[in-house]
Design a protein around this motif. Sequence first.
Motif, PDB file in Angstrom:
ATOM      1  N   HIS A 178      58.753  32.963  46.026  1.00 24.17           N
ATOM      2  CA  HIS A 178      57.632  32.995  45.076  1.00 24.17           C
ATOM      3  C   HIS A 178      57.915  33.933  43.897  1.00 24.17           C
ATOM      4  O   HIS A 178      57.527  33.635  42.765  1.00 24.17           O
ATOM      5  CB  HIS A 178      56.341  33.371  45.795  1.00 24.17           C
ATOM      6  N   ASP A 179      58.621  35.026  44.166  1.00 25.58           N
ATOM      7  CA  ASP A 179      59.011  35.929  43.074  1.00 25.58           C
ATOM      8  C   ASP A 179      59.959  35.216  42.108  1.00 25.58           C
ATOM      9  O   ASP A 179      59.794  35.291  40.887  1.00 25.58           O
ATOM     10  CB  ASP A 179      59.708  37.177  43.635  1.00 25.58           C
ATOM     11  N   LEU A 180      60.944  34.523  42.668  1.00 17.08           N
ATOM     12  CA  LEU A 180      61.908  33.805  41.832  1.00 17.08           C
ATOM     13  C   LEU A 180      61.243  32.653  41.097  1.00 17.08           C
ATOM     14  O   LEU A 180      61.571  32.375  39.943  1.00 17.08           O
ATOM     15  CB  LEU A 180      63.073  33.293  42.683  1.00 17.08           C
ATOM     16  N   ASP A 181      60.310  31.987  41.756  1.00 20.60           N
ATOM     17  CA  ASP A 181      59.600  30.884  41.118  1.00 20.60           C
ATOM     18  C   ASP A 181      58.857  31.391  39.887  1.00 20.60           C
ATOM     19  O   ASP A 181      58.885  30.757  38.830  1.00 20.60           O
ATOM     20  CB  ASP A 181      58.633  30.246  42.116  1.00 20.60           C
ATOM     21  N   ALA A 182      58.237  32.546  40.004  1.00 18.38           N
ATOM     22  CA  ALA A 182      57.525  33.133  38.868  1.00 18.38           C
ATOM     23  C   ALA A 182      58.490  33.491  37.735  1.00 18.38           C
ATOM     24  O   ALA A 182      58.160  33.335  36.554  1.00 18.38           O
ATOM     25  CB  ALA A 182      56.757  34.373  39.313  1.00 18.38           C
ATOM     26  N   ILE A 183      59.677  33.947  38.086  1.00 10.99           N
ATOM     27  CA  ILE A 183      60.676  34.330  37.076  1.00 10.99           C
ATOM     28  C   ILE A 183      61.311  33.104  36.435  1.00 10.99           C
ATOM     29  O   ILE A 183      61.463  33.029  35.214  1.00 10.99           O
ATOM     30  CB  ILE A 183      61.784  35.213  37.703  1.00 10.99           C
ATOM     31  N   LEU A 184      61.682  32.110  37.242  1.00 13.35           N
ATOM     32  CA  LEU A 184      62.487  30.989  36.750  1.00 13.35           C
ATOM     33  C   LEU A 184      61.683  29.790  36.260  1.00 13.35           C
ATOM     34  O   LEU A 184      62.243  28.919  35.599  1.00 13.35           O
ATOM     35  CB  LEU A 184      63.459  30.539  37.844  1.00 13.35           C
ATOM     36  N   GLN A 185      60.403  29.735  36.544  1.00 12.52           N
ATOM     37  CA  GLN A 185      59.646  28.543  36.151  1.00 12.52           C
ATOM     38  C   GLN A 185      59.518  28.386  34.639  1.00 12.52           C
ATOM     39  O   GLN A 185      59.234  27.312  34.149  1.00 12.52           O
ATOM     40  CB  GLN A 185      58.270  28.549  36.794  1.00 12.52           C
ATOM     41  N   TYR A 186      59.737  29.457  33.899  1.00  7.84           N
ATOM     42  CA  TYR A 186      59.570  29.386  32.448  1.00  7.84           C
ATOM     43  C   TYR A 186      60.872  29.100  31.706  1.00  7.84           C
ATOM     44  O   TYR A 186      60.888  29.084  30.488  1.00  7.84           O
ATOM     45  CB  TYR A 186      58.950  30.687  31.922  1.00  7.84           C
ATOM     46  N   GLU A 187      61.972  28.869  32.434  1.00  5.74           N
ATOM     47  CA  GLU A 187      63.223  28.534  31.744  1.00  5.74           C
ATOM     48  C   GLU A 187      63.074  27.183  31.078  1.00  5.74           C
ATOM     49  O   GLU A 187      62.643  26.219  31.712  1.00  5.74           O
ATOM     50  CB  GLU A 187      64.393  28.477  32.733  1.00  5.74           C
ATOM     51  N   PRO A 188      63.429  27.075  29.801  1.00  8.44           N
ATOM     52  CA  PRO A 188      63.350  25.772  29.127  1.00  8.44           C
ATOM     53  C   PRO A 188      64.294  24.776  29.788  1.00  8.44           C
ATOM     54  O   PRO A 188      65.394  25.133  30.199  1.00  8.44           O
ATOM     55  CB  PRO A 188      63.809  26.073  27.701  1.00  8.44           C
ATOM     56  N   ALA A 189      63.849  23.555  29.901  1.00  4.57           N
ATOM     57  CA  ALA A 189      64.699  22.508  30.483  1.00  4.57           C
ATOM     58  C   ALA A 189      65.794  22.160  29.486  1.00  4.57           C
ATOM     59  O   ALA A 189      65.565  22.141  28.275  1.00  4.57           O
ATOM     60  CB  ALA A 189      63.866  21.273  30.792  1.00  4.57           C
ATOM     61  N   THR A 190      66.981  21.907  29.979  1.00  2.00           N
ATOM     62  CA  THR A 190      68.065  21.494  29.088  1.00  2.00           C
ATOM     63  C   THR A 190      68.333  20.021  29.294  1.00  2.00           C
ATOM     64  O   THR A 190      68.129  19.472  30.368  1.00  2.00           O
ATOM     65  CB  THR A 190      69.365  22.280  29.359  1.00  2.00           C
ATOM     66  N   GLN A 191      68.788  19.390  28.253  1.00  7.21           N
ATOM     67  CA  GLN A 191      69.172  17.993  28.372  1.00  7.21           C
ATOM     68  C   GLN A 191      70.402  17.764  27.501  1.00  7.21           C
ATOM     69  O   GLN A 191      70.571  18.403  26.481  1.00  7.21           O
ATOM     70  CB  GLN A 191      68.025  17.079  27.954  1.00  7.21           C
ATOM     71  N   LEU A 192      71.245  16.844  27.911  1.00  5.86           N
ATOM     72  CA  LEU A 192      72.448  16.547  27.141  1.00  5.86           C
ATOM     73  C   LEU A 192      72.073  15.502  26.095  1.00  5.86           C
ATOM     74  O   LEU A 192      71.661  14.403  26.421  1.00  5.86           O
ATOM     75  CB  LEU A 192      73.554  16.027  28.050  1.00  5.86           C
ATOM     76  N   THR A 193      72.199  15.889  24.833  1.00  9.01           N
ATOM     77  CA  THR A 193      71.743  14.983  23.783  1.00  9.01           C
ATOM     78  C   THR A 193      72.772  14.753  22.682  1.00  9.01           C
ATOM     79  O   THR A 193      72.614  13.853  21.894  1.00  9.01           O
ATOM     80  CB  THR A 193      70.466  15.519  23.117  1.00  9.01           C
TER      81      THR A 193
END
Length: 132
Positions: A90-105
């Motif tokens: 849950h601690d990591l989820d709070a930290i990592l949930q805001y990372e922007p999604a990356t996509q190959l474009t």
Amino acid sequence: MESGAGKHWTEEEVKALLSVWAEKNIRKQLYGTLRNKGIFIYIAKRLQALGVYRDWKQCRAKYKNLKYEYRTVKYAHNSGDSSKTMKFFHDLDAILQYEPATQLTEEDANGRCLATLSQSAAPGTTEGKKKK
């Protein structure tokens, strides 16, 4: 406290690492770069102030291991397997949930794909691209 290369991280040490990692400026720096030795040197110094004596390599290895384990558990949960779990999820989820999604474009001149942020600037600009 002795800190050997093979010494396991205590729960208190991991909590201290997570508290530093949770800071917005640290999260932003860690997300925005692949060459992150300087960031982990800074994190190690911050941990020392909290009584945790680990070098930057140990901090980086723990960061990578925690992130890998988190993503494994998160993928399992998203696939319907809620039996997989980990300490500090849950601690990591709070930290990592805001990372922007990356996509190959995009592709560069050699045909290699370049990862761009989904919220990045217009194609062809260097803003928002991950460094290789």
